[in-house]
Design a protein around this motif. Structure first.
Motif, short mmCIF file in Angstrom:
data_model
loop_
_atom_site.label_atom_id
_atom_site.label_comp_id
_atom_site.label_asym_id
_atom_site.label_seq_id
_atom_site.Cartn_x
_atom_site.Cartn_y
_atom_site.Cartn_z
N SER A 1 0.83 -1.21 0.00
CA SER A 1 0.00 0.00 0.00
C SER A 1 0.86 1.24 0.00
O SER A 1 1.97 1.24 0.51
CB SER A 1 -0.87 0.02 1.24
OG SER A 1 -1.69 -1.13 1.24
N SER A 2 0.33 2.30 -0.54
CA SER A 2 1.01 3.60 -0.42
C SER A 2 0.00 4.59 0.10
O SER A 2 -1.18 4.51 -0.21
CB SER A 2 1.55 4.02 -1.77
OG SER A 2 0.51 4.09 -2.71
N ASP B 1 -3.70 0.89 -2.98
CA ASP B 1 -3.33 0.73 -4.39
C ASP B 1 -4.43 0.02 -5.18
O ASP B 1 -4.74 0.39 -6.32
CB ASP B 1 -2.03 -0.08 -4.53
CG ASP B 1 -0.79 0.72 -4.16
OD1 ASP B 1 0.29 0.13 -4.03
OD2 ASP B 1 -0.92 1.95 -3.99
N SER C 1 -7.24 2.51 -5.72
CA SER C 1 -6.86 3.49 -6.77
C SER C 1 -7.06 2.87 -8.15
O SER C 1 -7.62 3.52 -9.04
CB SER C 1 -5.39 3.88 -6.64
OG SER C 1 -5.18 4.59 -5.46
#
Lengths: 153, 149
Positions: B9-10, B133, B136
Protein backbone atom coordinates in the motif's frame (compact mmCIF):
# COMPACT_ATOMS: atom_id res chain seq x y z
CA UNK A 1 12.76 14.74 28.97
CA UNK A 2 9.20 15.56 30.06
CA UNK A 3 6.49 12.99 30.71
CA UNK A 4 4.86 13.32 27.25
CA UNK A 5 8.19 12.79 25.48
CA UNK A 6 8.92 9.79 27.70
CA UNK A 7 5.56 8.21 26.92
CA UNK A 8 5.95 8.93 23.21
CA UNK A 9 9.39 7.31 23.25
CA UNK A 10 7.95 4.28 25.06
CA UNK A 11 5.12 4.07 22.51
CA UNK A 12 7.52 4.18 19.55
CA UNK A 13 9.82 1.57 21.07
CA UNK A 14 6.90 -0.71 21.85
CA UNK A 15 5.40 -0.27 18.39
CA UNK A 16 8.78 -1.09 16.81
CA UNK A 17 9.09 -4.21 18.92
CA UNK A 18 5.66 -5.44 17.79
CA UNK A 19 6.83 -5.25 14.17
CA UNK A 20 10.28 -6.67 14.91
CA UNK A 21 8.84 -9.66 16.78
CA UNK A 22 6.40 -10.33 13.97
CA UNK A 23 3.20 -9.67 15.89
CA UNK A 24 2.04 -7.14 13.31
CA UNK A 25 3.11 -6.24 9.80
CA UNK A 26 2.75 -3.35 7.35
CA UNK A 27 -1.01 -3.93 7.07
CA UNK A 28 -1.37 -2.84 10.72
CA UNK A 29 0.56 0.33 9.97
CA UNK A 30 -1.87 1.04 7.11
CA UNK A 31 -4.73 0.65 9.57
CA UNK A 32 -3.13 3.20 11.89
CA UNK A 33 -2.72 5.62 8.98
CA UNK A 34 -6.45 5.40 8.23
CA UNK A 35 -7.33 6.74 11.69
CA UNK A 36 -8.04 10.46 11.81
CA UNK A 37 -9.76 13.11 13.95
CA UNK A 38 -13.16 12.08 12.52
CA UNK A 39 -12.58 8.47 13.59
CA UNK A 40 -10.15 8.70 16.53
CA UNK A 41 -10.99 5.20 17.81
CA UNK A 42 -10.91 3.45 14.44
CA UNK A 43 -7.98 1.13 15.19
CA UNK A 44 -9.32 0.13 18.61
CA UNK A 45 -12.74 -0.56 17.09
CA UNK A 46 -11.38 -2.68 14.23
CA UNK A 47 -9.08 -4.60 16.55
CA UNK A 48 -11.97 -5.22 18.98
CA UNK A 49 -14.02 -6.66 16.12
CA UNK A 50 -11.06 -8.83 15.16
CA UNK A 51 -10.79 -10.16 18.73
CA UNK A 52 -14.51 -11.00 18.70
CA UNK A 53 -13.97 -12.84 15.39
CA UNK A 54 -11.01 -14.73 16.85
CA UNK A 55 -12.88 -15.90 19.90
CA UNK A 56 -15.89 -17.05 17.92
CA UNK A 57 -13.77 -18.89 15.34
CA UNK A 58 -11.49 -20.51 17.93
CA UNK A 59 -14.58 -21.78 19.76
CA UNK A 60 -15.93 -23.17 16.48
CA UNK A 61 -12.66 -24.97 15.79
CA UNK A 62 -12.54 -26.40 19.31
CA UNK A 63 -16.15 -27.67 19.07
CA UNK A 64 -15.55 -29.24 15.69
CA UNK A 65 -12.39 -30.99 16.90
CA UNK A 66 -14.14 -32.32 20.01
CA UNK A 67 -16.69 -34.32 18.01
CA UNK A 68 -16.27 -37.95 19.06
CA UNK A 69 -18.39 -39.27 16.16
CA UNK A 70 -15.87 -37.99 13.67
CA UNK A 71 -14.24 -34.64 13.04
CA UNK A 72 -15.59 -32.59 10.16
CA UNK A 73 -12.22 -31.31 8.92
CA UNK A 74 -13.93 -29.16 6.27
CA UNK A 75 -15.76 -27.32 9.02
CA UNK A 76 -12.53 -26.82 10.97
CA UNK A 77 -10.78 -25.66 7.81
CA UNK A 78 -13.55 -23.19 7.02
CA UNK A 79 -13.07 -21.51 10.42
CA UNK A 80 -9.27 -21.51 10.06
CA UNK A 81 -9.60 -20.03 6.58
CA UNK A 82 -11.83 -17.26 7.91
CA UNK A 83 -9.42 -16.50 10.73
CA UNK A 84 -6.54 -16.41 8.27
CA UNK A 85 -8.44 -13.85 6.20
CA UNK A 86 -9.30 -11.67 9.21
CA UNK A 87 -5.80 -11.77 10.62
CA UNK A 88 -4.31 -10.84 7.21
CA UNK A 89 -6.70 -7.92 7.00
CA UNK A 90 -5.46 -6.31 10.19
CA UNK A 91 -1.83 -7.35 9.87
CA UNK A 92 -1.81 -9.94 12.66
CA UNK A 93 1.11 -11.80 11.13
CA UNK A 94 1.79 -14.49 13.72
CA UNK A 95 -1.89 -15.43 14.02
CA UNK A 96 -2.07 -15.62 10.22
CA UNK A 97 1.05 -17.83 10.03
CA UNK A 98 -0.37 -20.14 12.68
CA UNK A 99 -3.49 -20.49 10.53
CA UNK A 100 -1.45 -21.43 7.47
CA UNK A 101 0.16 -24.32 9.36
CA UNK A 102 -3.24 -25.29 10.75
CA UNK A 103 -4.77 -25.59 7.29
CA UNK A 104 -2.23 -28.18 6.18
CA UNK A 105 -3.21 -30.42 9.12
CA UNK A 106 -6.89 -29.95 8.23
CA UNK A 107 -6.09 -31.03 4.69
CA UNK A 108 -4.25 -34.09 6.01
CA UNK A 109 -7.22 -34.78 8.34
CA UNK A 110 -4.76 -35.07 11.20
CA UNK A 111 -6.70 -34.50 14.44
CA UNK A 112 -3.68 -34.40 16.76
CA UNK A 113 -1.91 -31.97 14.46
CA UNK A 114 -5.04 -29.82 14.38
CA UNK A 115 -5.28 -29.80 18.15
CA UNK A 116 -1.66 -28.68 18.45
CA UNK A 117 -2.32 -25.94 15.90
CA UNK A 118 -5.44 -24.85 17.76
CA UNK A 119 -3.28 -24.45 20.87
CA UNK A 120 -0.78 -22.42 18.86
CA UNK A 121 -3.45 -20.18 17.33
CA UNK A 122 -5.02 -19.61 20.75
CA UNK A 123 -1.60 -18.79 22.21
CA UNK A 124 -0.73 -16.34 19.43
CA UNK A 125 -4.12 -14.66 19.73
CA UNK A 126 -3.69 -14.22 23.52
CA UNK A 127 -0.21 -12.79 23.09
CA UNK A 128 -1.37 -10.37 20.40
CA UNK A 129 -4.35 -9.27 22.49
CA UNK A 130 -2.07 -8.43 25.44
CA UNK A 131 0.42 -6.62 23.22
CA UNK A 132 -2.20 -4.49 21.48
CA UNK A 133 -3.99 -3.69 24.73
CA UNK A 134 -0.66 -2.45 26.08
CA UNK A 135 -0.14 -0.35 22.94
CA UNK A 136 -3.60 1.19 23.27
CA UNK A 137 -2.99 1.92 26.98
CA UNK A 138 0.19 3.78 26.05
CA UNK A 139 -1.78 5.82 23.52
CA UNK A 140 -4.35 6.72 26.17
CA UNK A 141 -1.60 7.76 28.58
CA UNK A 142 -0.02 10.03 25.96
CA UNK A 143 -3.37 11.69 25.23
CA UNK A 144 -4.18 12.04 28.95
CA UNK A 145 -0.81 13.75 29.43
CA UNK A 146 -1.74 16.25 26.70
CA UNK A 147 0.45 14.80 23.96
CA UNK A 148 -0.23 13.38 20.51
CA UNK A 149 0.41 9.87 19.21
CA UNK A 150 3.70 9.75 17.26
CA UNK A 151 3.16 8.98 13.59
CA UNK A 152 -0.49 10.17 13.63
CA UNK A 153 -1.18 12.98 11.09
CA UNK B 1 -11.02 -9.40 -16.91
CA UNK B 2 -8.06 -8.86 -14.61
CA UNK B 3 -7.36 -10.42 -11.25
CA UNK B 4 -5.25 -8.51 -8.78
CA UNK B 5 -3.42 -9.50 -5.64
CA UNK B 6 -2.42 -7.75 -2.48
CA UNK B 7 -0.04 -5.03 -3.49
CA UNK B 8 2.04 -3.02 -1.04
CA UNK B 9 0.00 0.00 0.00
CA UNK B 10 1.01 3.60 -0.42
CA UNK B 11 -0.49 6.53 1.45
CA UNK B 12 -2.41 9.13 -0.49
CA UNK B 13 -0.10 12.05 -1.25
CA UNK B 14 -1.12 15.26 0.52
CA UNK B 15 -1.16 17.20 -2.77
CA UNK B 16 -3.66 14.95 -4.53
CA UNK B 17 -5.94 14.03 -1.58
CA UNK B 18 -8.43 16.84 -2.19
CA UNK B 19 -8.56 16.21 -5.96
CA UNK B 20 -9.12 12.51 -5.46
CA UNK B 21 -11.90 13.08 -2.92
CA UNK B 22 -13.63 15.69 -5.12
CA UNK B 23 -13.54 13.45 -8.19
CA UNK B 24 -15.13 10.58 -6.32
CA UNK B 25 -17.86 12.49 -4.48
CA UNK B 26 -20.64 11.17 -6.72
CA UNK B 27 -19.60 7.53 -6.73
CA UNK B 28 -21.67 5.12 -4.64
CA UNK B 29 -20.18 1.89 -3.35
CA UNK B 30 -21.78 -1.19 -1.83
CA UNK B 31 -19.56 -3.31 0.45
CA UNK B 32 -20.93 -6.84 0.76
CA UNK B 33 -19.26 -8.91 3.50
CA UNK B 34 -20.48 -10.92 6.47
CA UNK B 35 -17.56 -9.80 8.65
CA UNK B 36 -18.29 -6.60 10.63
CA UNK B 37 -14.54 -6.04 10.83
CA UNK B 38 -14.06 -6.17 7.05
CA UNK B 39 -17.11 -3.96 6.46
CA UNK B 40 -15.67 -1.36 8.84
CA UNK B 41 -12.21 -1.57 7.28
CA UNK B 42 -13.36 -1.26 3.68
CA UNK B 43 -15.83 1.47 4.63
CA UNK B 44 -12.94 3.51 6.05
CA UNK B 45 -10.63 2.89 3.07
CA UNK B 46 -13.35 3.95 0.65
CA UNK B 47 -14.41 7.06 2.59
CA UNK B 48 -10.78 8.25 2.46
CA UNK B 49 -11.25 8.35 -1.30
CA UNK B 50 -14.41 10.44 -0.89
CA UNK B 51 -16.80 7.64 -1.80
CA UNK B 52 -20.33 7.21 -0.43
CA UNK B 53 -20.47 3.76 1.15
CA UNK B 54 -23.34 1.45 2.04
CA UNK B 55 -22.88 -2.03 3.52
CA UNK B 56 -24.69 -5.37 3.21
CA UNK B 57 -24.07 -8.44 5.37
CA UNK B 58 -24.62 -11.07 2.69
CA UNK B 59 -25.43 -11.61 -0.97
CA UNK B 60 -29.19 -11.69 -0.45
CA UNK B 61 -29.18 -8.24 1.20
CA UNK B 62 -27.19 -6.93 -1.76
CA UNK B 63 -29.63 -8.41 -4.29
CA UNK B 64 -32.61 -7.10 -2.30
CA UNK B 65 -31.17 -3.57 -2.37
CA UNK B 66 -31.17 -3.66 -6.18
CA UNK B 67 -34.67 -5.21 -6.26
CA UNK B 68 -35.88 -2.22 -4.25
CA UNK B 69 -34.38 0.22 -6.71
CA UNK B 70 -30.99 1.06 -5.21
CA UNK B 71 -28.10 1.61 -7.57
CA UNK B 72 -24.37 1.65 -7.03
CA UNK B 73 -21.40 2.40 -9.22
CA UNK B 74 -19.23 -0.21 -7.53
CA UNK B 75 -19.88 -3.36 -5.52
CA UNK B 76 -17.14 -4.97 -3.42
CA UNK B 77 -18.28 -8.57 -3.05
CA UNK B 78 -16.97 -11.13 -0.60
CA UNK B 79 -17.26 -14.79 -1.64
CA UNK B 80 -17.98 -16.78 1.51
CA UNK B 81 -21.16 -15.47 3.15
CA UNK B 82 -24.18 -17.11 4.76
CA UNK B 83 -27.66 -17.14 3.16
CA UNK B 84 -26.35 -16.18 -0.29
CA UNK B 85 -22.65 -16.25 -1.15
CA UNK B 86 -20.84 -13.80 -3.40
CA UNK B 87 -20.80 -16.03 -6.46
CA UNK B 88 -24.53 -16.61 -6.38
CA UNK B 89 -25.24 -12.93 -5.65
CA UNK B 90 -23.04 -11.85 -8.56
CA UNK B 91 -24.85 -14.23 -10.96
CA UNK B 92 -28.21 -12.99 -9.68
CA UNK B 93 -27.25 -9.33 -10.11
CA UNK B 94 -26.00 -9.88 -13.67
CA UNK B 95 -29.18 -11.80 -14.51
CA UNK B 96 -31.18 -8.84 -13.22
CA UNK B 97 -29.27 -6.65 -15.68
CA UNK B 98 -27.09 -4.87 -13.12
CA UNK B 99 -24.15 -3.29 -14.92
CA UNK B 100 -22.34 -1.86 -11.87
CA UNK B 101 -18.68 -2.74 -11.58
CA UNK B 102 -18.46 -5.80 -9.32
CA UNK B 103 -15.12 -6.52 -7.69
CA UNK B 104 -14.59 -9.76 -5.80
CA UNK B 105 -12.59 -9.33 -2.58
CA UNK B 106 -11.87 -12.60 -0.85
CA UNK B 107 -9.24 -14.86 0.64
CA UNK B 108 -9.91 -17.78 -1.70
CA UNK B 109 -6.87 -19.99 -2.29
CA UNK B 110 -8.06 -22.38 -4.96
CA UNK B 111 -7.56 -21.21 -8.59
CA UNK B 112 -10.71 -23.14 -9.58
CA UNK B 113 -12.80 -21.31 -7.00
CA UNK B 114 -11.35 -17.98 -8.12
CA UNK B 115 -12.13 -18.83 -11.75
CA UNK B 116 -15.71 -19.78 -10.89
CA UNK B 117 -16.17 -16.53 -8.99
CA UNK B 118 -14.83 -14.47 -11.91
CA UNK B 119 -17.09 -16.35 -14.33
CA UNK B 120 -20.13 -15.47 -12.21
CA UNK B 121 -19.74 -11.94 -13.58
CA UNK B 122 -16.98 -10.11 -11.73
CA UNK B 123 -15.08 -7.32 -13.42
CA UNK B 124 -12.04 -7.75 -11.18
CA UNK B 125 -10.85 -9.88 -8.31
CA UNK B 126 -8.57 -8.99 -5.42
CA UNK B 127 -7.23 -11.05 -2.57
CA UNK B 128 -7.91 -9.75 0.94
CA UNK B 129 -6.81 -7.44 2.36
CA UNK B 130 -7.80 -4.66 -0.01
CA UNK B 131 -5.14 -1.96 -0.19
CA UNK B 132 -5.15 1.71 -1.18
CA UNK B 133 -3.33 0.73 -4.39
CA UNK B 134 -6.12 -1.74 -5.23
CA UNK B 135 -8.75 0.95 -4.64
CA UNK B 136 -6.86 3.49 -6.77
CA UNK B 137 -6.78 0.95 -9.60
CA UNK B 138 -10.48 0.15 -9.24
CA UNK B 139 -11.43 3.84 -9.26
CA UNK B 140 -9.29 4.52 -12.33
CA UNK B 141 -11.07 1.72 -14.18
CA UNK B 142 -14.46 2.91 -12.92
CA UNK B 143 -13.80 6.44 -14.14
CA UNK B 144 -12.73 5.08 -17.55
CA UNK B 145 -15.91 3.02 -17.70
CA UNK B 146 -18.10 6.00 -16.74
CA UNK B 147 -16.40 8.23 -19.30
CA UNK B 148 -17.16 5.72 -22.05
CA UNK B 149 -20.93 5.68 -21.23
Amino acid sequence: MNIVNQLQRQFLDYSTSLHREGFVDEQFTQLQKLQDENSPDFVVEVVSLFFEDCEKLINNMASALEQTQGVDFKQVDASVHQLKGSSSSIGAMRVRNACIAFRSFCEAQNRDGCLRCLQQVTHEYSLLKNKLQTLFRLEQQIIAAGGSIPGAD
Amino acid sequence: MVSGNSASSSSLSMKSDEDIVNNNNNLRVLVVDDSPMIRKLHDMYLKKFGLKVQVAENGKQAVDLFHFGASFDLILMDKEMPIMDGEEATKELRTMGVTSMIVGVTSLDSPNEKQAFMEAGLDYFFTKPLTTDNISFILQELNKKNNKN
